[in-house]
Design a protein around this motif. Structure first.
Motif, PDB file in Angstrom:
ATOM      1  N   GLN A   1       0.853  -1.199   0.000  1.00  0.00           N
ATOM      2  CA  GLN A   1       0.000   0.000   0.000  1.00  0.00           C
ATOM      3  C   GLN A   1       0.882   1.240   0.000  1.00  0.00           C
ATOM      4  OE1 GLN A   1      -2.553   0.539   3.399  1.00  0.00           O
ATOM      5  NE2 GLN A   1      -3.314   2.520   2.605  1.00  0.00           N
ATOM      6  N   PRO A   2       1.143   1.799  -1.187  1.00  0.00           N
ATOM      7  CA  PRO A   2       1.987   2.997  -1.257  1.00  0.00           C
ATOM      8  C   PRO A   2       1.230   4.230  -0.774  1.00  0.00           C
ATOM      9  CG  PRO A   2       1.211   2.411  -3.449  1.00  0.00           C
ATOM     10  CD  PRO A   2       0.692   1.359  -2.523  1.00  0.00           C
ATOM     11  N   VAL A   3       1.934   5.099  -0.069  1.00  0.00           N
ATOM     12  CA  VAL A   3       1.386   6.403   0.356  1.00  0.00           C
ATOM     13  C   VAL A   3       2.346   7.463  -0.160  1.00  0.00           C
ATOM     14  CG1 VAL A   3       0.801   7.859   2.340  1.00  0.00           C
ATOM     15  CG2 VAL A   3       0.353   5.380   2.424  1.00  0.00           C
ATOM     16  N   ILE A   4       1.837   8.391  -0.948  1.00  0.00           N
ATOM     17  CA  ILE A   4       2.694   9.406  -1.579  1.00  0.00           C
ATOM     18  C   ILE A   4       2.774  10.660  -0.705  1.00  0.00           C
ATOM     19  CG2 ILE A   4       2.941  10.978  -3.547  1.00  0.00           C
ATOM     20  CD1 ILE A   4       1.536   8.900  -5.288  1.00  0.00           C
ATOM     21  N   VAL A   5       3.995  11.123  -0.496  1.00  0.00           N
ATOM     22  CA  VAL A   5       4.227  12.484   0.012  1.00  0.00           C
ATOM     23  C   VAL A   5       4.994  13.224  -1.068  1.00  0.00           C
ATOM     24  CG1 VAL A   5       5.754  13.787   1.556  1.00  0.00           C
ATOM     25  CG2 VAL A   5       4.156  12.121   2.498  1.00  0.00           C
ATOM     26  N   ASP A   6       4.438  14.372  -1.469  1.00  0.00           N
ATOM     27  CA  ASP A   6       5.123  15.139  -2.507  1.00  0.00           C
ATOM     28  C   ASP A   6       4.704  16.606  -2.375  1.00  0.00           C
ATOM     29  OD1 ASP A   6       6.295  13.979  -5.608  1.00  0.00           O
ATOM     30  OD2 ASP A   6       6.113  16.120  -5.125  1.00  0.00           O
ATOM     31  N   ASN A   7       5.632  17.511  -2.537  1.00  0.00           N
ATOM     32  CA  ASN A   7       5.260  18.945  -2.468  1.00  0.00           C
ATOM     33  C   ASN A   7       4.977  19.508  -3.862  1.00  0.00           C
ATOM     34  OD1 ASN A   7       7.727  19.166  -3.671  1.00  0.00           O
ATOM     35  ND2 ASN A   7       8.680  20.409  -2.056  1.00  0.00           N
ATOM     36  N   LEU A   8       4.955  18.599  -4.840  1.00  0.00           N
ATOM     37  CA  LEU A   8       4.592  18.949  -6.233  1.00  0.00           C
ATOM     38  C   LEU A   8       5.532  19.997  -6.829  1.00  0.00           C
ATOM     39  CD1 LEU A   8       0.695  18.979  -5.814  1.00  0.00           C
ATOM     40  CD2 LEU A   8       2.141  17.093  -6.643  1.00  0.00           C
ATOM     41  N   TYR A   9       6.740  20.112  -6.283  1.00  0.00           N
ATOM     42  CA  TYR A   9       7.718  21.063  -6.847  1.00  0.00           C
ATOM     43  C   TYR A   9       8.110  20.626  -8.253  1.00  0.00           C
ATOM     44  CZ  TYR A   9      12.235  23.430  -7.527  1.00  0.00           C
ATOM     45  OH  TYR A   9      13.289  24.193  -8.036  1.00  0.00           O
ATOM     46  N   ASN A  10       8.209  19.307  -8.444  1.00  0.00           N
ATOM     47  CA  ASN A  10       8.698  18.801  -9.731  1.00  0.00           C
ATOM     48  C   ASN A  10       7.657  17.901 -10.400  1.00  0.00           C
ATOM     49  OD1 ASN A  10      10.901  19.215 -11.277  1.00  0.00           O
ATOM     50  ND2 ASN A  10      12.319  18.031 -10.014  1.00  0.00           N
ATOM     51  N   SER A  11       6.392  18.034  -9.976  1.00  0.00           N
ATOM     52  CA  SER A  11       5.354  17.172 -10.559  1.00  0.00           C
ATOM     53  C   SER A  11       4.014  17.881 -10.387  1.00  0.00           C
ATOM     54  CB  SER A  11       5.335  15.817  -9.841  1.00  0.00           C
ATOM     55  OG  SER A  11       5.049  16.014  -8.465  1.00  0.00           O
ATOM     56  N   ASN A  12       2.936  17.205 -10.775  1.00  0.00           N
ATOM     57  CA  ASN A  12       1.607  17.847 -10.595  1.00  0.00           C
ATOM     58  C   ASN A  12       0.549  16.792 -10.297  1.00  0.00           C
ATOM     59  OD1 ASN A  12       0.376  16.838 -13.068  1.00  0.00           O
ATOM     60  ND2 ASN A  12       1.910  18.097 -14.101  1.00  0.00           N
ATOM     61  N   ARG A  13      -0.644  17.282  -9.969  1.00  0.00           N
ATOM     62  CA  ARG A  13      -1.702  16.386  -9.524  1.00  0.00           C
ATOM     63  C   ARG A  13      -2.234  15.496 -10.641  1.00  0.00           C
ATOM     64  NH1 ARG A  13      -3.944  17.263  -4.505  1.00  0.00           N
ATOM     65  NH2 ARG A  13      -3.077  19.035  -3.370  1.00  0.00           N
ATOM     66  N   GLU A  14      -1.942  15.879 -11.905  1.00  0.00           N
ATOM     67  CA  GLU A  14      -2.395  15.022 -13.018  1.00  0.00           C
ATOM     68  C   GLU A  14      -1.810  13.616 -12.891  1.00  0.00           C
ATOM     69  OE1 GLU A  14      -2.408  18.403 -16.436  1.00  0.00           O
ATOM     70  OE2 GLU A  14      -1.949  16.360 -17.122  1.00  0.00           O
ATOM     71  N   VAL A  15      -0.637  13.533 -12.308  1.00  0.00           N
ATOM     72  CA  VAL A  15       0.011  12.223 -12.127  1.00  0.00           C
ATOM     73  C   VAL A  15      -0.883  11.328 -11.276  1.00  0.00           C
ATOM     74  CG1 VAL A  15       2.044  11.044 -11.178  1.00  0.00           C
ATOM     75  CG2 VAL A  15       2.312  13.231 -12.359  1.00  0.00           C
ATOM     76  N   LEU A  16      -1.545  11.915 -10.295  1.00  0.00           N
ATOM     77  CA  LEU A  16      -2.418  11.125  -9.415  1.00  0.00           C
ATOM     78  C   LEU A  16      -3.585  10.535 -10.212  1.00  0.00           C
ATOM     79  CD1 LEU A  16      -2.453  13.564  -6.373  1.00  0.00           C
ATOM     80  CD2 LEU A  16      -0.969  11.575  -6.724  1.00  0.00           C
ATOM     81  N   ALA A  17      -4.077  11.311 -11.178  1.00  0.00           N
ATOM     82  CA  ALA A  17      -5.174  10.808 -12.028  1.00  0.00           C
ATOM     83  C   ALA A  17      -4.660   9.655 -12.895  1.00  0.00           C
ATOM     84  CB  ALA A  17      -5.706  11.942 -12.900  1.00  0.00           C
ATOM     85  N   GLY A  18      -3.456   9.826 -13.405  1.00  0.00           N
ATOM     86  CA  GLY A  18      -2.861   8.758 -14.221  1.00  0.00           C
ATOM     87  C   GLY A  18      -2.676   7.494 -13.415  1.00  0.00           C
ATOM     88  N   LEU A  19      -2.228   7.659 -12.171  1.00  0.00           N
ATOM     89  CA  LEU A  19      -2.035   6.493 -11.297  1.00  0.00           C
ATOM     90  C   LEU A  19      -3.373   5.802 -11.041  1.00  0.00           C
ATOM     91  CD1 LEU A  19       0.560   7.896  -8.719  1.00  0.00           C
ATOM     92  CD2 LEU A  19       0.916   6.030 -10.358  1.00  0.00           C
ATOM     93  N   LYS A  20      -4.418   6.609 -10.824  1.00  0.00           N
ATOM     94  CA  LYS A  20      -5.747   6.007 -10.561  1.00  0.00           C
ATOM     95  C   LYS A  20      -6.218   5.216 -11.780  1.00  0.00           C
ATOM     96  CE  LYS A  20     -10.438   6.948  -8.925  1.00  0.00           C
ATOM     97  NZ  LYS A  20     -11.368   7.958  -8.351  1.00  0.00           N
ATOM     98  N   ASN A  21      -5.937   5.740 -12.977  1.00  0.00           N
ATOM     99  CA  ASN A  21      -6.348   5.029 -14.203  1.00  0.00           C
ATOM    100  C   ASN A  21      -5.607   3.694 -14.341  1.00  0.00           C
ATOM    101  OD1 ASN A  21      -8.090   7.072 -14.870  1.00  0.00           O
ATOM    102  ND2 ASN A  21      -6.618   8.136 -16.212  1.00  0.00           N
ATOM    103  N   ILE A  22      -4.385   3.650 -13.868  1.00  0.00           N
ATOM    104  CA  ILE A  22      -3.618   2.391 -13.971  1.00  0.00           C
ATOM    105  C   ILE A  22      -4.025   1.414 -12.860  1.00  0.00           C
ATOM    106  CG2 ILE A  22      -1.311   1.350 -13.849  1.00  0.00           C
ATOM    107  CD1 ILE A  22      -0.187   4.040 -14.872  1.00  0.00           C
ATOM    108  N   ILE A  23      -4.088   1.974 -11.631  1.00  0.00           N
ATOM    109  CA  ILE A  23      -4.281   1.110 -10.456  1.00  0.00           C
ATOM    110  C   ILE A  23      -5.762   0.782 -10.223  1.00  0.00           C
ATOM    111  CG2 ILE A  23      -4.042   1.093  -7.925  1.00  0.00           C
ATOM    112  CD1 ILE A  23      -1.441   2.718  -8.302  1.00  0.00           C
ATOM    113  N   GLY A  24      -6.635   1.707 -10.643  1.00  0.00           N
ATOM    114  CA  GLY A  24      -8.077   1.468 -10.460  1.00  0.00           C
ATOM    115  C   GLY A  24      -8.617   2.020  -9.164  1.00  0.00           C
ATOM    116  N   GLN A  25      -7.758   2.689  -8.422  1.00  0.00           N
ATOM    117  CA  GLN A  25      -8.247   3.364  -7.201  1.00  0.00           C
ATOM    118  C   GLN A  25      -7.320   4.517  -6.849  1.00  0.00           C
ATOM    119  OE1 GLN A  25      -7.668  -0.277  -4.771  1.00  0.00           O
ATOM    120  NE2 GLN A  25      -6.310   0.946  -3.455  1.00  0.00           N
TER     121      GLN A  25
END
Ligand code: WQD
Length: 340
Positions: free
Chosen positions: A26-50
Motif C-alpha cells: 500500500q503505497p502512500v505518496i508524500v510530494d510537495n509537487l515542486y517537480n510534478s503535478n496532480r495530473e500524475v495522481l489521475a494517471g495512477l488512478k487510471n492504472i491502479i483502479g483506485q
C-alpha cells in the motif's frame, strides 16, 4: 506493507507506486509537487483502479512529517524526494544541499522515533564520475562529484552508511540508478520535465513532436565507436521494480542494522547515436538532429554491472532500449493529445 513514497508523484516515484501496488503493498505518496503535478495522481488512478493516498507535504517540514508518521503506520520508506537538475544545482548549490540533505536527515530522525526500520534511498551512478574501468561495479571507487547535485547523492549515501553503523535499528539500501528513460506502457504516466528538458530522451521526444528545435548531440569526438557518449539507459518500469525488490529484501532482513548499495542498470551501454537510431526505427519517425560541442561535465562513458542486484535482489532489467523508446514516444503522443 504500507510504504511511504516520498517524491511519489515524480517520474521514478510514480512508476514505483504502480509496481508497489501490483506487488500487494500500500503505497502512500508524500510530494510537495515542486517537480510534478496532480495530473500524475489521475494517471495512477487510471492504472491502479483506485486513488493512491496522497499528502501534499514537504519532507523538510519536520513537524508535518511527524504528524504523518503519527497518522500512518509505515512498514518502510522509499525516498525519492530531492532536487535533481544538475545544471540548476551548480547555479543554486545551497538550495540543493539544504533540500536534499535536510529531507534525508528529517526522514531518518522521524523514522527512528516511530520505529520504522526499512529505508530505500534514490542514489545515482553520478557518484562514480568517469570510472577508470567499465562496467562499474558497486566496488568501483566513487569519484568527487562534478556537481552539487551529484555531491548530495554522495553525501546522503555516507549519512545513511554512518547512521546504520551507529546501530539505530535501521535497514537501508541505496540504489544507484543509471539513466532512467521511457514511460509506463499505458501512457498514463511518464516523464514530465519542467521547462526545456536537459536530459536526452525527453528533449528528443519533444523535438520529434515538433515542440523543440532540433536535438543537438553534445559532442561526437569522444573515444567511443561513433564518437558520442555511452550511457546505460534503463526502462523506468524496470527501475521501479528494483525498488519493490529492495524494500522487500529489507523487510525480510534479520539483521536489525544493515546497509548495502546496488547498481540498477541494464548492464549494456549504448551511444547517443545508437539511441537516436533505435528511436527512429522503433517508432518509424525521422529525427532532425545536429552535432554540437561537448557539454561541460559530461561523463564520456558509463554502464553498469548489475550482477549484485541480479543475485541479491533477484532483480534484472527485462525491457530493451526499443521498449523504452517506444514507450517514451507513446507517452509524448499522449501528452500532445491531452493538450489538444
Ligand atoms: C545523456 C547523454 C549528453 C541532452 C543525468 C544526471 C544523472 C541522472 C540522469 C538524475 C549525455 C547527451 C543530452 C541533449 C545530448 N539524473 N545529450 N543532447 O547527463 O547522463 O545523467 O541525468 O538522477 O544523475 O547526471 O543524462 O540525459 O542529460 O545525457 O547529446 O540535448 O545524452 O551529452 O551524453 P546524464 P542526460
Amino acid at each position: 506493507m504500507k510504504i511511504l513514497v516520498t517524491g511519489g508523484s515524480g517520474f521514478i516515484g510514480s512508476h514505483t507506486v504502480v509496481e508497489l501496488q501490483a506487488a500487494g503493498h500500500q503505497p502512500v505518496i508524500v510530494d510537495n509537487l515542486y517537480n510534478s503535478n496532480r495530473e500524475v495522481l489521475a494517471g495512477l488512478k487510471n492504472i491502479i483502479g483506485q486513488d493512491v493516498l496522497f499528502y501534499d507535504l514537504d519532507c523538510t517540514d519536520e513537524s508535518a512529517m511527524r504528524e504523518l508518521f503519527k497518522k500512518e503506520k509505515f512498514g518502510g520508506v522509499i525516498h525519492f524526494a530531492a532536487y535533481k537538475a544538475v545544471g540548476e544545482s551548480v547555479e543554486q548549490p545551497l538550495k540543493y544541499y539544504q533540500n536534499n540533505i535536510d529531507s534525508l536527515l528529517i526522514l531518518l530522525k522521524v523514522m527512528r522515533e516511530f520505529g520504522v526500520g526499512n529505508f530505500v534511498f534514490s542514489s545515482s551512478c553520478t557518484v562514480y564520475g568517469q570510472p577508470d574501468t567499465l562496467p562499474v561495479t558497486e566496488d568501483t571507487p566513487r569519484q568527487p562529484a562534478t556537481s552539487p547535485y551529484g555531491n548530495t547523492k554522495v553525501m546522503c549515501e555516507d549519512v545513511i552508511r554512518d547512521y546504520v553503523y551507529s546501530k539505530p535499528n535501521l535497514k537501508a539500501i541505496s540504489l544507484r540508478y543509471f539513466n532512467p528513460i521511457g514511460a509506463h506502457p499505458s501512457a498514463e504516466i511518464g516523464e514530465l520535465p519542467s521547462g526545456v528538458p536537459s536530459n536526452l530522451v525527453p528533449y528528443l521526444t519533444q523535438a520529434a513532436a515538433g515542440l523543440r528545435d532540433k536535438l543537438v548531440v553534445f559532442g561526437d569526438d569522444y573515444d567511443t565507436p561513433d564518437g558520442t557518449c555511452i550511457r546505460d539507459f534503463i526502462h523506468v518500469v524496470d527501475l521501479a521494480k528494483a525498488h519493490v525488490k529492495a524494500i522487500e529484501l529489507l523487510d525480510m532482513q534479520t539483521d536489525a542494522n544493515y546497509y548495502d548499495v546496488f547498481n540498477v542498470g541494464t548492464g549494456n551501454g549504448n551511444t547517443v547515436l545508437e539511441l537516436i537510431n533505435t528511436f527512429e526505427e522503433a517508432n518509424d519517425v525521422k529525427l532532425n538532429y545536429t552535432t554540437g560541442p561537448r557539454r561541460p561535465g559530461d561523463v564520456e562513458k558509463i554502464w553498469a554491472q548489475s550482477d549484485k542486484a541480479n543475485n541479491v535482489l533477484g532483480w534484472k532489467a527485462e525491457k530493451s532500449l526499443t521498449d523504452s523508446l517506444r514507450d517514451a514516444w507513446r507517452w509524448q503522443l499522449a501528452l500532445r493529445q491531452r493538450s489538444e
